[in-house]
Design a protein around this motif. Structure first.
Motif, short mmCIF file in Angstrom:
data_model
loop_
_atom_site.label_atom_id
_atom_site.label_comp_id
_atom_site.label_asym_id
_atom_site.label_seq_id
_atom_site.Cartn_x
_atom_site.Cartn_y
_atom_site.Cartn_z
N UNK A 19 2.44 6.64 18.89
CA UNK A 19 1.15 7.34 19.03
C UNK A 19 0.40 6.91 20.62
N UNK A 20 0.93 5.65 20.96
CA UNK A 20 0.68 5.37 22.52
C UNK A 20 1.15 6.51 23.56
N UNK A 21 2.30 6.95 23.19
CA UNK A 21 2.89 8.08 24.08
C UNK A 21 1.88 9.26 23.92
N UNK A 22 1.50 9.60 22.69
CA UNK A 22 0.78 10.73 22.46
C UNK A 22 -0.74 10.50 23.15
N UNK A 23 -1.21 9.24 23.10
CA UNK A 23 -2.60 9.25 23.72
C UNK A 23 -2.48 9.61 25.27
N UNK A 24 -1.32 9.05 25.92
CA UNK A 24 -1.20 9.32 27.32
C UNK A 24 -1.05 10.98 27.45
N UNK A 25 -0.20 11.57 26.62
CA UNK A 25 -0.02 12.88 26.90
C UNK A 25 -1.62 13.64 26.87
N UNK A 26 -2.28 13.11 25.81
CA UNK A 26 -3.91 13.38 25.67
C UNK A 26 -4.50 13.30 26.96
N UNK A 27 -4.37 12.20 27.70
CA UNK A 27 -5.21 12.10 29.08
C UNK A 27 -4.48 12.89 30.07
N UNK A 28 -3.28 13.02 30.21
CA UNK A 28 -2.71 13.94 31.24
C UNK A 28 -3.22 15.39 30.97
N UNK A 30 -6.23 15.91 30.08
CA UNK A 30 -7.62 15.96 30.51
C UNK A 30 -8.33 16.06 29.20
N UNK A 31 -7.92 15.52 28.12
CA UNK A 31 -8.85 15.51 26.84
C UNK A 31 -8.76 13.74 26.30
#
Length: 319
Positions: A19-28, A30-31
């Motif tokens: 999930x932490x990896x997905x949070x980083x992808x979300x920020x990348x 712009x969300x």
């Protein structure tokens, strides 16, 4: 018989890393995602749950908003608080903590939640999608139960498809938030599923049903309901119960719906309380919050998200 204890904390750590990896992808992309909880009153379990979610949100660096309302809050006032969160761009997931005071109609409150932010699938639209086998969100506690069951099957070297096809899953408890969704998830796996509740105990004795179970999932909300005489050897027991109990010194601790001391020696595998379903539930709720952020923005996940049908790598603790 040597029982295998299904370690929920270890499985939750693995899920949280994903999930932490997905949070980083979300920020990348712009969300942003944010979880909002509402509690009415001071129920012990709800307070403890809110505290755990706040801590987990901090670990994941996700915004967390909590609204604490007095027990005198009316249903209309609670619906108004939900409406404010529906309109907030900082909030992608809304959780109304149970139990609600008796004077508030749960169904009315749940219908007020924006279905796109309804991360526990309590809105009729999301509950219907789940029952049809095409969920927008898989509610956290039922998902956690099957995540741990799938984790155990992988670790035991079992073919999951074959296991479910030949297994009887008995679900104790028929609540809208756990029992009924668990039945739907069992159907999704093509298992034979039987649902019982406290009335079976009064009518014919609950053991008549539970002793036949290959998998016993207990979500009745009654401490120690299931004892050794209620289970068969080689059963897999998933204890969803979280019941606050006070010891002789006045300290409150959590126990499950299963009498662990008597049941564990008889069965093949079992989840403990605490340390079983609960840790997965917390992470799953955050996962749904992140998924909701993508759906709200019209950006589906770049890859298939973890679901109850697609668990994280298995981790098992033997005893």
């Amino acid at each position: 018989m040597s029982v295998e204890v299904i370690d929920g904390r270890a499985a939750a750590r693995s899920l949280q890393r994903s999930l932490a990896d997905e949070v980083e992808r979300l920020r990348d992309d712009g969300l942003g995602a944010g979880l909002a909880t509402i509690r009415v009153g001071h129920d012990f379990s709800s307070v403890a749950y809110e505290r755990r979610l706040r801590r987990l949100a901090a670990e994941l660096d996700l915004p967390f908003l909590h609204t604490a309302l007095p027990v005198s809050t009316t249903g209309a006032q609670l619906v108004e608080a939900v409406a404010e969160l529906n309109d907030s761009p900082a909030v992608s997931g809304i959780l109304v903590l149970r139990p609600l005071p008796g004077h508030i109609d749960e169904a009315t409150v749940f219908r007020a939640i924006d279905p796109r932010k309804d991360i526990e699938a309590v809105h009729p639209e999301n509950a219907g999608l789940l029952a049809l086998g095409v969920p927008r969100f898989v509610p956290s506690t039922p998902a956690a139960a099957f995540h741990l069951l799938d984790t155990w099957l992988n670790s035991a070297g079992e073919d999951r498809v074959d296991f479910y096809h030949r297994s009887l899953i008995v679900v104790v408890g028929r609540s809208n938030n756990v029992g009924k969704p668990v039945v739907s998830l069992g159907y999704d796996r093509q298992a034979t599923v039987q649902s019982v509740d406290e009335w079976a105990d009064r009518a014919t004795g609950i053991g008549r049903h539970t002793r036949r179970a290959d998998v016993l999932i207990v979500a009745a909300g009654k401490a120690g309901l299931i004892k050794a005489e209620h289970v068969s050897e080689n059963a897999v027991v998933i204890d969803v119960g979280i019941n606050p109990c006070e010891d002789e010194d006045g300290r409150v601790h959590m126990v499950g719906d299963v009498d662990y001391a008597s049941v564990a020696p008889r069965v093949r595998a079992i989840t403990p309380v605490p340390g079983g379903v609960g840790p997965i539930t917390d992470v799953w709720l955050m996962q749904n919050t992140v998924l909701a952020a993508r759906l709200l923005a019209g950006h589906p996940p770049p890859k298939a998200p973890l679901t109850a049908l697609n668990p994280a790598p298995p981790l098992l603790e033997a005893s």
